[in-house]
Design a protein around this motif. Structure first.
Motif: not given
Length: 160
Positions: A75-85
């Protein structure tokens, strides 16, 4: 006026000039970014929505984060925050967005992702920029520094 309130007010001024909306997708800050933004009188003119998605299932349900990311990168990753945004922008139709996911502590850290590790992503239209930060201090300090970094990043995006 404290620094976070000052940053939120600056962001509001910039968004008003641009006639643009912002949205937030938050995990470790638990809505702190949205709270800072909505401290500012008149923020309803430029704040579209805030998503507090603390659990992985809510990141998927509310923001369309692919479930396989949690097992592959965490959950703490580039891929997850980019998907979140991207999910926050798609759902709210706001032009600007910020997403955060991190390890605020005092527990939950690992050698790879120690306490204070936070990934942030900013969306401006179709463009997404992300970065990993390592903050020091206790849980409250990590969360405060994350809110500050999120607002600073939004201000940079609105200046371009």
């Amino acid at each position: 006026m404290d620094e976070i309130t000052r940053l939120a007010a600056e962001l509001g001024k910039r968004l008003q000039v641009l006639k643009a909306q912002v949205t937030t997708a938050e995990s470790c800050t638990g809505g702190g970014i949205a709270e800072a933004i909505t401290r500012i009188p008149g923020s309803s003119a430029w704040f579209e929505a805030g998503y507090v998605t603390y659990s992985n299932s809510q990141k998927t349900r509310q923001l369309n984060v692919p479930t396989e990311l949690f097992s592959s990168v965490g959950a703490v990753s580039r891929e997850v925050v980019e998907a979140m945004v991207s999910g926050a922008q798609a759902n709210s139709q706001a032009h600007f967005a910020v997403a955060v996911s991190g390890v605020a502590g005092p527990d939950g850290g690992s050698d790879e992702k120690p306490v204070g590790t936070v990934w942030l992503a900013w969306g401006e239209g179709a463009q997404v920029i992300s970065e990993r930060r390592q903050f020091d201090g206790d849980r409250d300090e990590v969360r405060r520094q994350t809110v500050k970094a999120a607002l600073e990043g939004l201000i940079r995006r609105t200046a371009s």
